[in-house]
Scaffold this active site. Structure first.
Site, PDB file in Angstrom:
ATOM      1  N   TYR A   1      -4.315   2.400  16.571  1.00 18.76           N
ATOM      2  CA  TYR A   1      -4.947   1.475  15.618  1.00 18.76           C
ATOM      3  C   TYR A   1      -6.404   1.875  15.382  1.00 18.76           C
ATOM      4  CZ  TYR A   1      -7.569  -2.517  13.929  1.00 18.76           C
ATOM      5  OH  TYR A   1      -8.445  -3.297  13.214  1.00 18.76           O
TER       6      TYR A   1
ATOM      7  N   SER B   1     -13.907  -1.640  12.251  1.00 17.23           N
ATOM      8  CA  SER B   1     -13.836  -2.455  13.471  1.00 17.23           C
ATOM      9  C   SER B   1     -14.767  -1.903  14.529  1.00 17.23           C
ATOM     10  CB  SER B   1     -12.390  -2.391  13.975  1.00 17.23           C
ATOM     11  OG  SER B   1     -12.301  -2.884  15.287  1.00 17.23           O
TER      12      SER B   1
ATOM     13  N   LYS C   1      -8.711   3.469  11.923  1.00 17.54           N
ATOM     14  CA  LYS C   1      -9.998   3.010  11.368  1.00 17.54           C
ATOM     15  C   LYS C   1     -10.982   4.172  11.271  1.00 17.54           C
ATOM     16  CE  LYS C   1      -8.885  -1.228  10.726  1.00 17.54           C
ATOM     17  NZ  LYS C   1      -8.611  -1.672   9.358  1.00 17.54           N
TER      18      LYS C   1
ATOM     19  N   GLY D   1      -7.117  -0.512  28.913  1.00 16.00           N
ATOM     20  CA  GLY D   1      -7.881  -0.188  27.693  1.00 16.00           C
ATOM     21  C   GLY D   1      -9.017  -1.144  27.399  1.00 16.00           C
TER      22      GLY D   1
ATOM     23  N   LEU E   1       0.827  -1.216   0.000  1.00 12.32           N
ATOM     24  CA  LEU E   1       0.000   0.000   0.000  1.00 12.32           C
ATOM     25  C   LEU E   1       0.856   1.258   0.000  1.00 12.32           C
ATOM     26  CD1 LEU E   1      -2.567  -0.790   2.869  1.00 12.32           C
ATOM     27  CD2 LEU E   1      -3.103  -0.698   0.432  1.00 12.32           C
TER      28      LEU E   1
HETATM   29  P1  NAD Z   1      -4.200 -10.018   8.843  1.00 11.57           P
HETATM   30  O1  NAD Z   1      -2.995  -9.370   9.432  1.00 11.57           O
HETATM   31  O2  NAD Z   1      -4.284 -11.498   8.865  1.00 11.57           O
HETATM   32  O3  NAD Z   1      -4.416  -9.520   7.338  1.00 11.57           O
HETATM   33  C1  NAD Z   1      -4.022  -8.250   6.885  1.00 11.57           C
HETATM   34  C2  NAD Z   1      -3.112  -8.460   5.683  1.00 11.57           C
HETATM   35  O4  NAD Z   1      -2.693  -7.175   5.198  1.00 11.57           O
HETATM   36  C3  NAD Z   1      -1.854  -9.255   6.041  1.00 11.57           C
HETATM   37  O5  NAD Z   1      -1.747 -10.358   5.168  1.00 11.57           O
HETATM   38  C4  NAD Z   1      -0.719  -8.242   5.847  1.00 11.57           C
HETATM   39  O6  NAD Z   1       0.461  -8.859   5.399  1.00 11.57           O
HETATM   40  C5  NAD Z   1      -1.327  -7.289   4.834  1.00 11.57           C
HETATM   41  N1  NAD Z   1      -0.750  -5.938   4.862  1.00 11.57           N
HETATM   42  C6  NAD Z   1      -0.517  -5.145   5.929  1.00 11.57           C
HETATM   43  N2  NAD Z   1       0.017  -3.994   5.534  1.00 11.57           N
HETATM   44  C7  NAD Z   1       0.135  -4.048   4.173  1.00 11.57           C
HETATM   45  C8  NAD Z   1       0.632  -3.161   3.189  1.00 11.57           C
HETATM   46  N3  NAD Z   1       1.162  -1.989   3.506  1.00 11.57           N
HETATM   47  N4  NAD Z   1       0.578  -3.535   1.909  1.00 11.57           N
HETATM   48  C9  NAD Z   1       0.064  -4.742   1.563  1.00 11.57           C
HETATM   49  N5  NAD Z   1      -0.401  -5.636   2.442  1.00 11.57           N
HETATM   50  C10 NAD Z   1      -0.378  -5.287   3.747  1.00 11.57           C
HETATM   51  O7  NAD Z   1      -5.460  -9.360   9.560  1.00 11.57           O
HETATM   52  P2  NAD Z   1      -7.001  -9.735   9.441  1.00 11.57           P
HETATM   53  O8  NAD Z   1      -7.436 -10.212  10.775  1.00 11.57           O
HETATM   54  O9  NAD Z   1      -7.258 -10.560   8.240  1.00 11.57           O
HETATM   55  O10 NAD Z   1      -7.605  -8.272   9.263  1.00 11.57           O
HETATM   56  C11 NAD Z   1      -7.983  -7.756   7.995  1.00 11.57           C
HETATM   57  C12 NAD Z   1      -8.526  -6.360   8.189  1.00 11.57           C
HETATM   58  O11 NAD Z   1      -9.618  -6.404   9.091  1.00 11.57           O
HETATM   59  C13 NAD Z   1      -7.506  -5.386   8.807  1.00 11.57           C
HETATM   60  O12 NAD Z   1      -7.672  -4.140   8.183  1.00 11.57           O
HETATM   61  C14 NAD Z   1      -7.919  -5.323  10.262  1.00 11.57           C
HETATM   62  O13 NAD Z   1      -7.570  -4.100  10.853  1.00 11.57           O
HETATM   63  C15 NAD Z   1      -9.425  -5.472  10.152  1.00 11.57           C
HETATM   64  N6  NAD Z   1     -10.048  -6.009  11.381  1.00 11.57           N
HETATM   65  C16 NAD Z   1      -9.585  -7.178  11.920  1.00 11.57           C
HETATM   66  C17 NAD Z   1     -10.153  -7.664  13.100  1.00 11.57           C
HETATM   67  C18 NAD Z   1      -9.642  -8.917  13.756  1.00 11.57           C
HETATM   68  O14 NAD Z   1      -9.855  -9.084  14.962  1.00 11.57           O
HETATM   69  N7  NAD Z   1      -8.997  -9.834  13.035  1.00 11.57           N
HETATM   70  C19 NAD Z   1     -11.216  -6.964  13.705  1.00 11.57           C
HETATM   71  C20 NAD Z   1     -11.653  -5.783  13.110  1.00 11.57           C
HETATM   72  C21 NAD Z   1     -11.055  -5.306  11.945  1.00 11.57           C
HETATM   73  C1  WQD Z   2     -11.096 -10.481  24.001  1.00 16.02           C
HETATM   74  C2  WQD Z   2     -11.350 -10.685  25.496  1.00 16.02           C
HETATM   75  C3  WQD Z   2      -9.732  -9.611  26.934  1.00 16.02           C
HETATM   76  C4  WQD Z   2      -6.334 -12.148  25.696  1.00 16.02           C
HETATM   77  C5  WQD Z   2      -9.244  -6.549  19.851  1.00 16.02           C
HETATM   78  C6  WQD Z   2      -9.045  -5.166  19.285  1.00 16.02           C
HETATM   79  C7  WQD Z   2     -10.177  -4.817  18.370  1.00 16.02           C
HETATM   80  C8  WQD Z   2     -10.400  -5.896  17.306  1.00 16.02           C
HETATM   81  C9  WQD Z   2     -10.453  -7.268  17.883  1.00 16.02           C
HETATM   82  C10 WQD Z   2      -9.300  -5.246  15.292  1.00 16.02           C
HETATM   83  C11 WQD Z   2     -11.142  -9.420  26.338  1.00 16.02           C
HETATM   84  C12 WQD Z   2      -9.669 -11.117  27.080  1.00 16.02           C
HETATM   85  C13 WQD Z   2      -7.585 -11.565  25.842  1.00 16.02           C
HETATM   86  C14 WQD Z   2      -5.808 -12.891  26.791  1.00 16.02           C
HETATM   87  C15 WQD Z   2      -7.805 -12.426  28.053  1.00 16.02           C
HETATM   88  N1  WQD Z   2      -9.352  -5.932  16.343  1.00 16.02           N
HETATM   89  N2  WQD Z   2      -8.312 -11.697  26.977  1.00 16.02           N
HETATM   90  N3  WQD Z   2      -6.579 -12.992  27.918  1.00 16.02           N
HETATM   91  O1  WQD Z   2      -9.732  -6.705  22.988  1.00 16.02           O
HETATM   92  O2  WQD Z   2     -12.069  -7.400  22.241  1.00 16.02           O
HETATM   93  O3  WQD Z   2     -10.466  -6.576  20.582  1.00 16.02           O
HETATM   94  O4  WQD Z   2      -9.338  -7.474  18.757  1.00 16.02           O
HETATM   95  O5  WQD Z   2      -9.987  -4.345  14.962  1.00 16.02           O
HETATM   96  O6  WQD Z   2      -9.847  -3.603  17.812  1.00 16.02           O
HETATM   97  O7  WQD Z   2      -8.980  -4.233  20.364  1.00 16.02           O
HETATM   98  O8  WQD Z   2     -10.107  -8.782  21.583  1.00 16.02           O
HETATM   99  O9  WQD Z   2      -9.238 -11.087  21.632  1.00 16.02           O
HETATM  100  O10 WQD Z   2      -7.775  -9.215  22.514  1.00 16.02           O
HETATM  101  O11 WQD Z   2      -9.813  -9.908  23.823  1.00 16.02           O
HETATM  102  O12 WQD Z   2      -8.442 -12.538  29.100  1.00 16.02           O
HETATM  103  O13 WQD Z   2      -4.698 -13.429  26.759  1.00 16.02           O
HETATM  104  O14 WQD Z   2     -10.396 -11.643  25.994  1.00 16.02           O
HETATM  105  O15 WQD Z   2      -9.558  -8.975  28.169  1.00 16.02           O
HETATM  106  O16 WQD Z   2     -12.096  -9.451  27.354  1.00 16.02           O
HETATM  107  P1  WQD Z   2     -10.605  -7.310  21.973  1.00 16.02           P
HETATM  108  P2  WQD Z   2      -9.139  -9.791  22.339  1.00 16.02           P
END
Ligand code: NAD
Ligand code: WQD
Length: 330
Positions: A147, A123, A151, A292, A58
């Site tokens: 982070y 998210s 978003k 947090g 990107l």
């Molecule tokens: P992931 O890390 O498995 O996938 C993201 C991918 O983007 C990775 O393969 C990484 O190598 C690639 N990437 C990062 N920076 C890049 C760049 N500059 N250029 C090209 N590729 C790049 O994560 P995921 O869980 O699949 O998440 C996908 C999207 O969803 C992310 O934007 C994340 O913020 C969002 N999201 C994830 C969660 C979650 O808990 N998994 C929750 C909410 C939102």
């Molecule tokens: C879930 C629950 C912890 C780890 C995060 C990001 C959010 C989103 C999803 C991308 C909570 C508890 C966790 C451990 C624990 N990502 N926990 N022991 O915090 O809801 O969300 O991931 O957008 O932005 O903030 O997810 O899986 O980290 O935690 O007790 O070793 O598990 O306190 O209650 P969270 P999580």
């Protein structure tokens, strides 16, 4: 054709497979920061279909422009980004550059090549600490870490783009807590380094890589004292992207949806269910709350059901079983 950024990542690979299985043509790219080419091969194998895949970043517009030049792109599903909350606090500029500047680079190319449809991975973190649950899409937004700020800023940028161009359409998908893996066991969550999230940490504990799981607080105002979240199966989430894509192909403007199940489960619910469906031990100890963390987060997913015809179908047992099937022999 649908361009899938971050395609080899966790959610990107499952969505790519769902798109191919639905008869869509895709192009993928990734810089492999948090994934490997194995996922790309697995998606090809599972779908029985080939598709163009590029190693691109990107932050490097030239590497992305090659993709726009060589393919006829109709829409973009934008997963690529960094997602580790703690790392974003330590390295905010890395997150702002990668996620925000990277998305601006992508949008400039979309403008240049006349691509006006985008599905964005937002998210539930944009709701900050909600005053009440379940959370609806019109609840106020705030963030507690860089982070989350990326978003929220990107959501704002995409809204501005839609104001400037009435033909542009965007879906902002606010995911709750994705877990689980495809039933084949060939794709799943495989983070590089030490995981932050609960499910990958449960898996590492069950494998013996971590001696015991740390439960972050058992003194929350919840039924068993541990934090409550809306865990959603990644395959349900993938289907939500198809539904959102169908929507933005028909209607311009900004469309915001919560993608969650609407059910809340505690940390103890997850540990117990995981141990029982997989017949493994998950030793744990209770530690102080993690800074947090919010006590209770779960979605009201009604809007996605009414407007997209989408709802999550898979249960917690299935999420725990498939997560384990993917990692147990790795
Ligand atoms: P992931 O890390 O498995 O996938 C993201 C991918 O983007 C990775 O393969 C990484 O190598 C690639 N990437 C990062 N920076 C890049 C760049 N500059 N250029 C090209 N590729 C790049 O994560 P995921 O869980 O699949 O998440 C996908 C999207 O969803 C992310 O934007 C994340 O913020 C969002 N999201 C994830 C969660 C979650 O808990 N998994 C929750 C909410 C939102
Ligand atoms: C879930 C629950 C912890 C780890 C995060 C990001 C959010 C989103 C999803 C991308 C909570 C508890 C966790 C451990 C624990 N990502 N926990 N022991 O915090 O809801 O969300 O991931 O957008 O932005 O903030 O997810 O899986 O980290 O935690 O007790 O070793 O598990 O306190 O209650 P969270 P999580």
């Amino acid at each position: 054709m649908i361009l899938v950024t971050g395609m080899s990542g966790y959610i990107g690979s499952h969505t790519a497979l769902a798109l191919l299985n639905a008869g869509r043509e895709i192009i993928g790219f990734d810089n492999f920061y948090n994934s490997t080419a194995e996922a790309v091969e697995a998606v090809k194998k599972l779908s029985g279909k080939d598709f163009p895949f590029y190693t691109a970043d990107l932050r490097d517009p030239d590497s992305m422009e090659k993709i726009f030049k060589e393919n006829n792109i109709d829409a973009v599903i934008h997963f690529a980004g960094l997602k580790a909350v703690g790392e974003s606090v330590a390295k905010p500029l890395l997150y702002y550059e990668n996620n925000i500047s990277g998305t601006v680079n992508l949008l400039k190319l979309m403008e240049k090549y006349g691509v006006k449809r985008l599905v964005f991975s937002s998210s539930a973190t944009v709701y900050g600490e909600p005053k009440t649950v379940p959370i609806k899409e019109d609840f106020p937004n705030s963030t507690t870490n860089p982070y989350g700020s990326t978003k929220l800023y990107i959501e704002g940028i995409l809204k501005d783009v839609c104001v400037s161009d009435k033909d542009f359409s965007v879906a902002l998908l606010r995911y709750f807590n994705p877990i689980g893996a495809h039933e084949s066991g060939l794709i799943g969550e495989n983070p590089n380094g030490i995981p932050n999230n609960l499910m990958p940490r449960i898996c590492q504990t069950a494998k013996g890589i971590m001696k015991e799981l740390t439960v972050f607080g058992d003194d929350y105002p919840t039924p068993d004292g541990t934090g409550v979240r809306d865990y959603i199966h990644v395959c349900d989430l993938a289907d939500g992207h198809l539904a959102a894509l169908n929507k933005i192909e028909k209607e311009s403007g900004v469309h915001i949806y919560n993608l969650g199940t609407g059910k809340g489960y505690s940390v103890y619910d997850l540990i117990r269910t995981f141990a029982s469906v997989n017949n493994v031990d998950v030793p744990y100890k209770v530690c102080p709350r993690r800074a947090g963390d919010v006590p209770v987060v779960y979605a009201d997913p009604t809007k996605a059901k009414e407007e997209l015809g989408w709802e999550a179908k898979r249960e917690l047992e299935d999420m725990c079983k498939s997560s384990w099937d993917f990692v147990k022999d790795k």
